[in-house]
Each structure stands twice: as C-alpha cells, then as structure tokens.
Scaffold this active site. Sequence first.
Site, short mmCIF file in Angstrom:
data_model
loop_
_atom_site.label_atom_id
_atom_site.label_comp_id
_atom_site.label_asym_id
_atom_site.label_seq_id
_atom_site.Cartn_x
_atom_site.Cartn_y
_atom_site.Cartn_z
N LYS A 165 13.21 -11.80 51.40
CA LYS A 165 12.79 -11.78 50.05
C LYS A 165 11.45 -11.59 50.00
O LYS A 165 10.54 -11.96 50.42
CB LYS A 165 13.24 -12.94 49.06
CG LYS A 165 12.82 -14.47 49.77
CD LYS A 165 11.30 -14.54 48.97
CE LYS A 165 10.55 -16.16 49.25
NZ LYS A 165 9.33 -15.90 48.95
N PRO A 168 9.42 -12.08 59.43
CA PRO A 168 8.32 -12.95 59.85
C PRO A 168 8.26 -14.38 59.77
O PRO A 168 8.84 -14.82 58.60
CB PRO A 168 7.27 -12.37 59.15
CG PRO A 168 7.68 -11.48 58.03
CD PRO A 168 9.05 -11.33 58.18
N ALA A 195 7.04 -18.11 59.05
CA ALA A 195 6.23 -18.73 58.23
C ALA A 195 5.28 -17.43 57.63
O ALA A 195 4.02 -17.42 57.32
CB ALA A 195 5.14 -19.55 58.93
N GLY A 254 12.22 -16.13 55.77
CA GLY A 254 12.96 -16.29 57.15
C GLY A 254 13.76 -17.49 57.32
O GLY A 254 14.83 -17.27 57.85
N SER A 314 14.77 -19.96 55.41
CA SER A 314 16.01 -19.89 54.41
C SER A 314 16.94 -19.04 54.39
O SER A 314 18.21 -19.20 54.26
CB SER A 314 15.25 -19.69 52.96
OG SER A 314 14.10 -20.83 53.01
N ASP A 318 14.72 -21.72 48.50
CA ASP A 318 14.94 -20.11 48.58
C ASP A 318 16.20 -19.84 49.18
O ASP A 318 16.88 -18.88 49.08
CB ASP A 318 14.08 -19.47 49.46
CG ASP A 318 12.50 -19.57 49.00
OD1 ASP A 318 12.17 -19.74 47.56
OD2 ASP A 318 11.63 -19.09 49.52
O1 C5P Z 1 12.01 -25.94 49.33
P1 C5P Z 1 11.24 -25.71 50.64
O2 C5P Z 1 11.59 -26.49 51.67
O3 C5P Z 1 11.45 -24.44 51.19
O4 C5P Z 1 9.78 -25.86 50.33
C1 C5P Z 1 8.75 -26.06 51.34
C2 C5P Z 1 7.49 -26.68 50.60
O5 C5P Z 1 7.16 -25.91 49.67
C3 C5P Z 1 8.03 -28.08 49.88
O6 C5P Z 1 8.00 -29.10 50.56
C4 C5P Z 1 6.69 -27.99 48.78
O7 C5P Z 1 5.54 -28.56 49.55
C5 C5P Z 1 6.48 -26.60 48.68
N1 C5P Z 1 7.34 -25.93 47.40
C6 C5P Z 1 6.84 -26.43 45.99
N2 C5P Z 1 7.51 -25.87 44.96
C7 C5P Z 1 8.58 -25.08 45.14
C8 C5P Z 1 9.09 -24.70 46.53
C9 C5P Z 1 8.35 -25.19 47.68
O8 C5P Z 1 5.90 -27.18 45.85
N3 C5P Z 1 9.08 -24.45 43.94
#
Ligand code: C5P
Length: 305
Positions: free
Chosen positions: A12, A100, A102, A107, A109, A141
């Site tokens: 995405k 990629p 990180a 990726g 997700s 995501d």
């Molecule tokens: O949801 P996900 O595990 O992919 O998010 C990774 C990190 O990114 C979260 O732990 C948070 O620190 C940050 N994040 C956020 N707000 C979002 C999505 C992600 O702060 N809407």
Amino acid sequence: MGRSVTVRVPAKVNLGLGVVAARPDGYHELVTVFHAVGLYDEVVVEQLPAGSGVTVRVTGEGAAEVPLGEDNIAARAAILAAAKAGASPDLTIRIIKSIPVAGGMAGGSADAAAVLMACATLWSGLDRGELPSMAALLGSDVPFLLRGGTMLATGRGENLTPVLARGEFHWVVALSESQLSTAAVYAEWDRLCSEGAVAPSSADADADLLQALRAGDPAALGRALRNDLQSAAVSLLPALERTLEAGHELGALGGIVSGSGPTCVFLARDREHALDIAVGLTTTGLVRSVKHVVGPVPGATVVGD
Ligand code: C5P
C-alpha cells in the site's frame, strides 16, 4: 505434502495521511487514503500433520530482516485464525517478498492479510466475513490489505470506506538502503508536535485529493499528495529529502514518503513517463532500487489452491 493455498497480496501507499491526534492507547487517530499498488508478496500456506506447529520461511526482498518465530505477524495471523476456526495451527508459511521490509508499504501487514485469506480457504470453520475484525487485531493496515483498491481510512487505519477512483495511476517506487520503524516515526512526529514544528491535521478527508481520484486526474492527484509523517521520517533520515528533490527534478507529478517511510513514491503521467523517472532515479545513486507499479489493485487474492 499437505494441502497448500497460495495468496498474492499487494503493497500500500498512503495518498494522503493526516495525523489527527495521539491517543491514550499509544496509537494515533488518522484520516488517510490507502491505495493498493502492484508490488506483491506471495504467501504459500501449507497444512502440516498435527503437532508440527507454525514455521515461517522467507525469501526475496529483505528476507534476512524479517523476524521468524511466533512473533512474526504472519505466524500470529495463523495462530489467531486457527483459534477462531477451531483448527490446530500446524502450518508452514512460505513468504516470497517483493514488498520492502520496514519500508512504509505495509509488507508485514500484507503477509498477515494473506495468511488470514489462506486460512479461510483451508479451514471451513473460518468465514471470510470474520477476517476484517481479526485483521484489525493484528495491525492497523491489515484490514486494508484484505480489501485493496483505494479506501478512506479513519481510526488507527482500520475503519475503511471505498473511495471512487477512476482509471489507473502509474507510480515509481524508490526503495531506500535504510529502514524505519513505524513506532519510531510516530514517536518522532509526537516530538516534532510538542516542539510546534508540526501540527495535527483536521479530521476531515482532503477534498482536493478525493476530487482528483474521482476525476482520474494524475496532475491534480500529484498536487494533492500529502503525508503528515513525512517531516518525521525526514527528520530521522535526512537523506530522504534529496530523493524527494530528485523525483521532483525528474518531472514527477508529485512525490511523497510512503506511510512511515523510508520508501518514496512518485506519480507519473503514464507508463513511459514512469519509466523515464525510474531510469533517472536509478542513475542518481540515491536509492537502492526502483520499481514501476500501477494502482489501484485488489487486496489479498487466492491464486492457487
Ligand atoms: O498497528 P501496527 O502494529 O502496524 O502499528 C505499529 C506501531 O505504529 C504502533 O505500535 C504505533 O506505535 C504506531 N502507530 C500509531 N498510530 C497508528 C498506527 C500505528 O501510532 N494509527
């Protein structure tokens, strides 16, 4: 060999990403437009005999950087799906990466979404209608990667509404030598916000962006691209500024950091223009590799069973 299911899942980009507020649960409230692009991971999930457990094997782009074991998001998806289906999580998950690691293109997700889709195909006890709520438990995501296309998202990114988007858009994806942790980029946004260097966005979707998508107008879309996380990503990785400038100098209609970065994406008028930008970016030596992709594309799709 047990039964195996193969799922293809896209990356995405965020065409607009507004950070509305930091939330008490550690996440940030967003208003964003997700757009799935034709850069795919392939995920093969094979059923193993009872007691085998979950094994993850990764090959391809950035494979060495992907954590294996049960904290891998694809393994977590399998364990969650098995619990819901009343099945035993005895699976091998083979991931062939092009997205990629990180890189700000979701990726990990995407791989989790692919595993959910594969498990719903393998196990009759799991209905596809149950996948979105499970996806949201795995990551912000993941629900979008199940659906693909172009969608307006709110909340952490899990509340999705389709956006009317006409035609297809040509993107040049510039992969960075570096990686950025999503959590670190959000923390940097918090820091910049507390200093007054950036400010939260309004909770309203960007009308110019939605209009450009409705009209299928690449020039207007190029002008409307926005990413509130870009300053934070550039603050952590200042070299990104030069990549963004290079895309601009090469005539891209617009260019932004993708999500939390460090991948940058540039919008082209058409295929030929995209190839020109891709060649130009490659010769700058600023990026690790460059890919031309088209969006929107569908989300996680079963391609072999
Ligand atoms: O949801 P996900 O595990 O992919 O998010 C990774 C990190 O990114 C979260 O732990 C948070 O620190 C940050 N994040 C956020 N707000 C979002 C999505 C992600 O702060 N809407």
